[in-house]
Design an enzyme around this catalytic site. Structure first.
Site, PDB file in Angstrom:
ATOM      1  N   GLY A  30     -14.205  13.950 -48.120  1.00  0.00           N
ATOM      2  CA  GLY A  30     -13.715  13.136 -47.010  1.00  0.00           C
ATOM      3  C   GLY A  30     -12.966  13.970 -45.994  1.00  0.00           C
ATOM      4  O   GLY A  30     -12.597  15.108 -46.248  1.00  0.00           O
ATOM      5  N   GLY A  32      -9.954  13.571 -42.694  1.00  0.00           N
ATOM      6  CA  GLY A  32      -8.973  12.742 -42.018  1.00  0.00           C
ATOM      7  C   GLY A  32      -8.468  13.428 -40.771  1.00  0.00           C
ATOM      8  O   GLY A  32      -8.975  14.488 -40.382  1.00  0.00           O
ATOM      9  N   GLY A  35      -6.866  16.883 -41.839  1.00  0.00           N
ATOM     10  CA  GLY A  35      -7.586  17.856 -42.646  1.00  0.00           C
ATOM     11  C   GLY A  35      -8.743  17.231 -43.395  1.00  0.00           C
ATOM     12  O   GLY A  35      -9.290  16.212 -42.979  1.00  0.00           O
ATOM     13  N   LYS A  52      -7.187  19.166 -51.211  1.00  0.00           N
ATOM     14  CA  LYS A  52      -6.880  18.674 -49.863  1.00  0.00           C
ATOM     15  C   LYS A  52      -6.407  19.859 -49.039  1.00  0.00           C
ATOM     16  O   LYS A  52      -5.506  20.591 -49.446  1.00  0.00           O
ATOM     17  CB  LYS A  52      -5.788  17.607 -49.940  1.00  0.00           C
ATOM     18  CG  LYS A  52      -5.468  16.970 -48.604  1.00  0.00           C
ATOM     19  CD  LYS A  52      -4.347  15.959 -48.704  1.00  0.00           C
ATOM     20  CE  LYS A  52      -4.851  14.628 -49.142  1.00  0.00           C
ATOM     21  NZ  LYS A  52      -3.829  13.566 -48.955  1.00  0.00           N
ATOM     22  N   ASP A 152       0.459   3.376 -47.473  1.00  0.00           N
ATOM     23  CA  ASP A 152      -0.922   3.256 -46.998  1.00  0.00           C
ATOM     24  C   ASP A 152      -1.814   2.758 -48.137  1.00  0.00           C
ATOM     25  O   ASP A 152      -2.878   3.305 -48.380  1.00  0.00           O
ATOM     26  CB  ASP A 152      -1.426   4.600 -46.466  1.00  0.00           C
ATOM     27  CG  ASP A 152      -2.702   4.456 -45.632  1.00  0.00           C
ATOM     28  OD1 ASP A 152      -2.981   3.333 -45.147  1.00  0.00           O
ATOM     29  OD2 ASP A 152      -3.427   5.457 -45.486  1.00  0.00           O
TER      30      ASP A 152
END
Length: 163
Positions: A30, A32, A35, A52, A152
């Site tokens: 994924g 964002g 990053g 990440k 979140d």
């Protein structure tokens, strides 16, 4: 108990900043605003992790986003719970902060719901929903007991494992 567990999303020293060389990148998981997350495999053991990679800006105006990245690592260091994503290490290399975390091989809850809908299959059974709910609430209660607020929480940020 059902075979799926829920995971809501020890720091290495700066001397280990070459830790990235110990991993082989397999694929993107994924991307964002700050990053990306990639699936990596440890070269020696074959164990898979989520890595990440956050861009750290040298600009003073980006100090708050850099601070947020460091805060994420500090928060993850506090969390040791079976339903919270485990942090295995973090290091800085050039302008990136690398955060090595547990890989949730079952994807996100959002992915699972979308796949269920598109297959036209039966909705999730009550037992599975109850199991996931108990695990999510357990993780949140643990986080709140450590004065950590998720901020979140959504199906895309709830990760499932096959075990």
């Amino acid at each position: 108990m059902l075979p799926t567990t829920v995971s809501l999303t020890p720091v290495v020293s700066a001397a280990e900043s070459s830790a990235g060389a110990q991993f082989r990148e397999l694929r993107s998981l994924g991307r964002g605003a700050q990053g990306e997350v990639v699936l990596v495999e440890h070269v020696g053991t074959g164990v898979r992790y989520a890595l990440k990679r956050l861009e750290l800006s040298p600009c003073t105006s980006s100090a708050s986003s850099n601070s947020s990245a460091v805060t994420e690592v500090e928060v993850l260091c506090k969390l040791q719970h079976p339903n919270c994503t485990r942090l295995y290490g973090a290091w800085r290399a050039s302008s990136r902060l690398h955060i090595l975390m547990e890989y949730a091989d079952g994807g996100s809850l959002a992915d699972r719901v979308a796949a269920q809908r598109s297959s036209g299959g039966c909705p999730f059974d009550e037992e599975r929903i109850l199991d996931w709910t108990v695990q999510i609430v357990s993780a949140l209660a643990y986080m709140h007991s450590r004065s950590v607020l998720h901020r979140d929480l959504k199906p895309g940020n709830i990760f499932l494992t096959a075990r």
